[in-house]
Design a protein around this motif. Structure first.
Motif, short mmCIF file in Angstrom:
data_model
loop_
_atom_site.label_atom_id
_atom_site.label_comp_id
_atom_site.label_asym_id
_atom_site.label_seq_id
_atom_site.Cartn_x
_atom_site.Cartn_y
_atom_site.Cartn_z
N VAL A 223 11.83 -11.57 -5.35
CA VAL A 223 10.70 -11.14 -4.86
C VAL A 223 9.35 -10.24 -5.78
CG1 VAL A 223 9.33 -9.65 -2.73
CG2 VAL A 223 11.32 -10.64 -2.73
N LYS A 224 8.53 -10.47 -6.04
CA LYS A 224 7.83 -9.71 -7.19
C LYS A 224 6.59 -8.79 -6.41
CE LYS A 224 5.92 -13.28 -10.81
NZ LYS A 224 5.45 -13.66 -11.26
N TYR A 225 6.85 -8.14 -6.95
CA TYR A 225 6.19 -6.82 -5.94
C TYR A 225 5.31 -6.05 -6.85
CZ TYR A 225 10.09 -3.65 -8.16
OH TYR A 225 11.12 -3.18 -9.19
N GLU A 226 4.04 -5.51 -5.88
CA GLU A 226 3.02 -4.83 -7.36
C GLU A 226 3.10 -3.77 -6.02
OE1 GLU A 226 -0.84 -5.63 -8.86
OE2 GLU A 226 0.27 -7.48 -8.88
N PHE A 227 1.98 -1.79 -6.18
CA PHE A 227 1.86 -1.06 -5.25
C PHE A 227 0.86 -1.21 -5.79
CE2 PHE A 227 6.24 -0.56 -6.58
CZ PHE A 227 7.15 0.09 -5.85
N LEU A 228 -0.10 -1.04 -4.62
CA LEU A 228 -1.69 -0.54 -4.11
C LEU A 228 -1.42 0.44 -4.12
CD1 LEU A 228 -2.49 -3.93 -2.32
CD2 LEU A 228 -2.13 -3.31 -4.95
N ALA A 229 -3.02 0.97 -4.66
CA ALA A 229 -3.59 2.26 -4.40
C ALA A 229 -4.76 2.53 -3.18
CB ALA A 229 -4.11 2.87 -5.62
N TYR B 298 0.63 -1.10 -0.20
CA TYR B 298 0.23 -0.19 -0.23
C TYR B 298 1.13 1.07 0.48
CZ TYR B 298 -4.32 -2.30 0.91
OH TYR B 298 -5.36 -2.96 0.40
N PRO B 299 0.33 2.23 -0.54
CA PRO B 299 1.30 3.66 0.03
C PRO B 299 1.56 4.06 1.22
CG PRO B 299 -1.15 4.18 -1.20
CD PRO B 299 -1.10 2.48 -0.83
N VAL B 300 2.86 3.34 1.50
CA VAL B 300 2.93 3.88 3.25
C VAL B 300 4.45 4.92 3.15
CG1 VAL B 300 3.69 3.13 5.13
CG2 VAL B 300 2.29 1.74 3.79
N GLY B 301 4.15 5.51 2.93
CA GLY B 301 5.01 7.29 2.93
C GLY B 301 6.08 6.40 1.51
N GLY B 302 7.55 7.00 1.63
CA GLY B 302 8.28 6.87 0.63
C GLY B 302 8.57 4.93 -0.19
N TRP B 303 7.54 3.89 0.97
CA TRP B 303 7.39 2.45 0.43
C TRP B 303 6.59 2.44 -0.75
CZ3 TRP B 303 9.03 -2.52 1.01
CH2 TRP B 303 10.38 -2.31 2.32
N SER B 304 5.85 3.78 -1.19
CA SER B 304 5.27 3.76 -2.38
C SER B 304 5.72 4.05 -3.42
CB SER B 304 4.31 4.40 -2.15
OG SER B 304 4.23 6.10 -1.85
N ASP C 84 17.10 0.74 6.68
CA ASP C 84 17.02 1.58 5.50
C ASP C 84 15.55 1.47 5.38
OD1 ASP C 84 19.66 2.48 5.10
OD2 ASP C 84 20.39 0.21 3.89
N ALA C 85 15.41 0.08 5.59
CA ALA C 85 13.53 -0.16 5.27
C ALA C 85 13.12 1.46 5.74
CB ALA C 85 13.42 -1.15 6.18
N ALA C 86 13.57 1.72 8.10
CA ALA C 86 12.11 2.39 7.88
C ALA C 86 12.61 3.92 7.18
CB ALA C 86 12.94 2.40 9.50
N LYS C 87 13.65 4.51 7.10
CA LYS C 87 14.31 5.58 6.49
C LYS C 87 13.54 5.97 5.27
CE LYS C 87 18.73 7.62 7.16
NZ LYS C 87 20.35 7.49 7.14
N ILE C 88 13.19 4.60 4.47
CA ILE C 88 12.54 5.30 2.57
C ILE C 88 11.08 5.78 2.93
CG2 ILE C 88 14.59 4.24 1.52
CD1 ILE C 88 12.52 2.07 1.29
N SER C 89 10.47 4.94 4.22
CA SER C 89 9.33 5.70 4.31
C SER C 89 9.04 6.73 5.12
CB SER C 89 9.18 4.30 5.27
OG SER C 89 9.44 4.88 7.20
N VAL D 162 12.33 1.49 -3.11
CA VAL D 162 11.79 0.01 -2.47
C VAL D 162 12.77 -0.65 -3.34
CG1 VAL D 162 9.97 -1.69 -2.43
CG2 VAL D 162 9.89 0.96 -2.28
N LYS D 163 13.28 -0.90 -4.81
CA LYS D 163 13.50 -2.03 -5.26
C LYS D 163 15.14 -2.22 -4.79
CE LYS D 163 13.82 -3.56 -10.55
NZ LYS D 163 15.31 -3.88 -10.14
#
Lengths: 465, 307
Positions: free
Chosen positions: A92-98, A66-72, A378-383, A77-78
């Motif tokens: 990891v296959k990834y897909e962004f949801l709205a 889901y569009p969670v901060g910078g994780w969208s 890193d995971a938290a920072k990008i958010s 993310v990549k």
């Protein structure tokens, strides 16, 4: 001629079949899988992310985000997912949801197939909705005593079901606040009503500021937006904080919108309807933000630090409107003028129970990697949000934004005001719908107390199941 | 000329032709069966259950007509039904009357002028509905929309302050109907222009020779000959009006008194997933809507046939 027609018919039929088959794989991305012909890196095979020998782990998993901060944003993310793949050998296959249709997609996947392994969102979906329906894997075994001491207590509680199962691994937290156009406030002489040091103001001063702004601009300066549920934490926080009303009862089993303090707040806001404040059924949270950026509205109730930092949403200049005015984060006004109880934002990862132990094992490995390893920073920072834990495997996460003044200030002023996370009442989706419908009706002039009672009853009926 | 006996050769050729024909039909048939016929039957079946998309499998428990009984006690559904009927009752006659009026005004024009008119009226039909809706959304915008600017104190001065076109219950549904109207008239106009051009001129001239007035010529001769076209337009416009969804989803999300049955079906099926049996309930709404469309279309056919 006939042969050509037959061939053409066959080609057409094939096209149809192939296009149908292609539909199944549309729209997803994949992190670069490791080359199977290459030997795995020896250092990686001994890393803590590698599962114990003997456990079967899938070589590919799917995550919907889901569009969670910078994780969208794919460019954030990549690289992180590629690093995970390189370190673990799991693609990891990834897909962004709205938010507009993400729920539809997840819900339909339960019957049509294709449910992802992992999902990133908040407890209101992962725990209250899908978790309560038995769709999520219990992650309790991933949380030991050390994790408990490191994880934010409120976040962990929100991610835990009433029967004690951890159905979401908390990853980031934030506190939702409001924002004002400081330059407009100064021009209207309304800056005298705010305490810029503590970013607080009293309810009385809030309404005085609205009056001053309205006198200056002769137009709507703030909107109680109610077109839909988008950004509704803003209107909830405003109404609850003005006179200290509560949204739910203490054990989060029922909605308490008819709290006299909430009614008083709604009456006070309604009194200003058309005199600076508008109950606007044509706006959602996102629309409200656009109007703030466009210098139309002078304050926004749907704000958090990710917006303050996001240059893309503000046309290249973070913290500024399109006209160059300064946007400043504020607490919601309270009767005492002290800090408000801010609505929290909690996001994390959950695993859908697809019945495949290998995929569940790989998904747990992903969670461990992103939430409880040196990569958690890193995971938290990008958010652009704060980590939901103070440390992970020896890495300090309490100060990951040390070099960022805005984040530091936010951490100091707003995070301590984080209120209780009440989004865990059953029937949450129905309650959100009832909330904006209620605001719309109040906006049209329906009697406030009766309207609140009607819609609260609807929400409580959903809460009762 | 004597009829030629069918030989084995011609029968084989005919069989081959048939096979080729079926092969050509196959792609459409697959789609038709898979995406029209099967969902229709599934919808009826699921409407009799308490199916929930979260539950395992598609079908829940059989609940008989419970969903239908509940529907007519559900004030949200009844409100949506009322709004849907308002849209149908207003938009179908206005679309038909307006397109007939425009069609009769332009069908005698020749060459590029006629093409230009056809193009102008048909443009909203071929433009993507999302693009059209976004433009309208901007025009209706409460804060900087063109309507408020033109009608407001700085424009024509017809309104004081601003009107919240899409956020005010008094206006929102009518704003939706206006957009629906502009996107619906294109095809009927083109059809009426074509139908009017195909009216048998000998009958028209005969009526004129007999002293019929223009109105009598229109009503007794032209209108009667255009009845199949009118029937088609009525049915298509009615169905489109009943199925109004994208406009609601994009502009108001069913708020401000614009909830329609189509939107309510979507909302119940996909948004209220915490509500038990929501999927069966949404399918029951679909069945009721189909029944209403069927009844109305049958009435239209019957009236047109009598005419």
């Amino acid at each position: 001629m006939k042969t050509i027609r037959k061939a053409l018919a066959l080609v057409l039929a094939l096209c149809i079949v192939l296009s149908l088959a292609a539909c199944g794989s549309q729209g997803s991305n994949e992190s670069k899988a490791p080359d199977p012909t290459k030997e795995p890196d020896q250092t990686q095979t001994q890393s803590p992310e590698t599962p114990p020998a003997g456990d079967e782990v899938a070589k590919e998993i799917t995550i919907w985000i889901y569009p969670v901060g910078g994780w969208s944003d794919e460019k954030n993310v990549k690289p992180l997912l590629d690093k995970f793949t390189a370190d673990t050998g799991i693609a990891v296959k990834y897909e962004f949801l709205a938010y507009a249709d993400g729920d539809d997609k997840v819900n339909t996947s339960f019957t049509s197939g294709g449910t992802p392994d992992l999902i990133m969102e908040g407890p209101e979906r992962l725990v209250v909705n899908w978790g309560a329906k038995g769709k999520m894997v219990d992650l309790t075994d991933m949380i030991d005593a050390t994790d408990k001491s490191e994880l934010n207590e409120a976040a962990l509680a929100a991610c835990t079901s009433p029967d004690g199962k951890v159905l979401e691994y908390p990853m980031f937290i934030t506190a939702h606040c409001m924002a004002i156009n400081l330059d407009a406030f100064k021009e209207a002489g309304a800056d005298q009503y705010i305490d810029l040091e503590t970013r607080t103001w009293s309810t009385e001063n809030f309404f005085k500021a609205v009056d001053a702004l309205y006198a200056k601009y002769n137009d709507t300066v703030a909107a109680v937006f109610c077109k839909g549920q988008g950004g509704d934490q803003g209107t909830r926080a405003l109404i609850n904080n003005l006179y200290g009303g509560k949204f739910t009862n203490a054990d989060h089993s029922q909605y308490t919108w008819d709290d006299p303090n909430n009614i008083k707040a709604l009456e006070a806001l309604k009194e200003k309807d058309g005199k600076g404040i508008a109950f606007d059924a044509s706006l959602e949270g996102g629309d409200e933000l656009k109007l703030l950026y466009q210098d139309v509205l002078k304050m926004a109730f749907c704000w958090n630090v990710a917006q303050q930092l996001d240059p893309a949403s503000q046309h290249g200049d973070p913290g500024k409107t399109m006209g160059g005015s300064e946007i400043v984060c504020m607490n919601f006004p309270t009767e005492s003028g002290k800090a408000a109880e801010l609505c929290g934002g909690i996001w994390g990862l959950g695993i859908f129970d697809n019945g495949d132990p290998a995929r569940i094992a790989a998904s747990k490995q992903f969670i461990k990697y992103m939430c409880d390893s040196e990569n958690a920073a890193d995971a938290a920072k990008i958010s652009n949000f704060f980590s939901a834990r103070s440390a992970a495997e020896g890495t300090d996460l309490s100060n990951i934004f040390a070099d960022n003044d805005i984040m530091n200030e936010y951490n100091k002023i707003f995070l301590p005001s984080l209120g209780e996370y009440y989004n865990v009442v059953p029937g949450w989706a129905q309650a959100r719908t009832s909330w904006w419908n209620m605001l719309q009706k109040i906006g049209t002039g329906e009697p406030i107390a009766d309207t609140v009672a009607t819609y609260m009853a609807e929400a409580n009926a959903a809460a009762a199941g | 000329m004597a009829k030629q006996p069918k030989t084995a050769m011609t029968r084989a050729l005919q069989r081959r032709e048939n096979i080729a024909g079926y092969l050509f039909m196959l792609p459409s048939l697959i789609f038709f069966l898979g995406f029209v016929v099967f969902p229709m039957f599934a919808c009826v079946l699921i409407s009799l259950t308490d199916a929930n998309m979260i539950s395992e499998g598609m079908l829940g428990n059989f609940v008989g007509l419970d969903n239908f009984i509940k529907l007519f006690q559900d004030k949200e559904f009844l409100e949506a039904l009322k709004n849907t009927f308002i849209i149908v009752v207003v938009s179908v006659p206005t679309v038909c009357a307006f397109s007939l009026w425009v069609g009769s005004a332009i069908y005698k024009l020749k060459g590029p002028v006629l093409s230009a008119f056809r193009c102008i009226f048909y443009l909203p039909v071929v433009t993507g509905s999302v693009a059209v809706t976004v433009v309208w959304q901007w025009m209706y915008n409460n804060y900087y929309g063109i309507f408020n600017q033109v009608l407001g104190p700085k424009g024509l001065g017809l309104i004081q302050g601003r009107i919240n076109w899409l956020g005010d219950e008094r206006f929102a549904l009518w704003c939706i109907i206006l957009i629906l109207f502009t996107t619906s008239v294109g095809q009927p106009i083109v059809l009426y222009v074509s139908a009017l051009g195909n009216v048998d001129q000998t009958l028209v001239e005969a009526a004129q020779v007999d002293g019929a007035t223009d109105f009598q010529v229109f009503w007794k001769v032209k209108w009667a000959q255009m009845m199949p076209t009118t029937l088609y337009i009525l049915v298509i416009t009615t169905i489109n009006s009943f199925q109004c969804f994208a406009l609601i989803q994009l502009l108001t999300k069913g708020g401000a008194g614009t909830n329609t049955v189509m939107y309510h079906i979507y909302y119940t099926a996909f948004k209220l997933t915490e509500r038990a049996g929501h999927f069966g309930y949404a399918n029951a709404m679909g069945v009721v809507l189909a029944i209403f469309i069927g009844i109305l279309s049958a009435v239209q056919f019957k009236l047109a046939k009598e005419k």
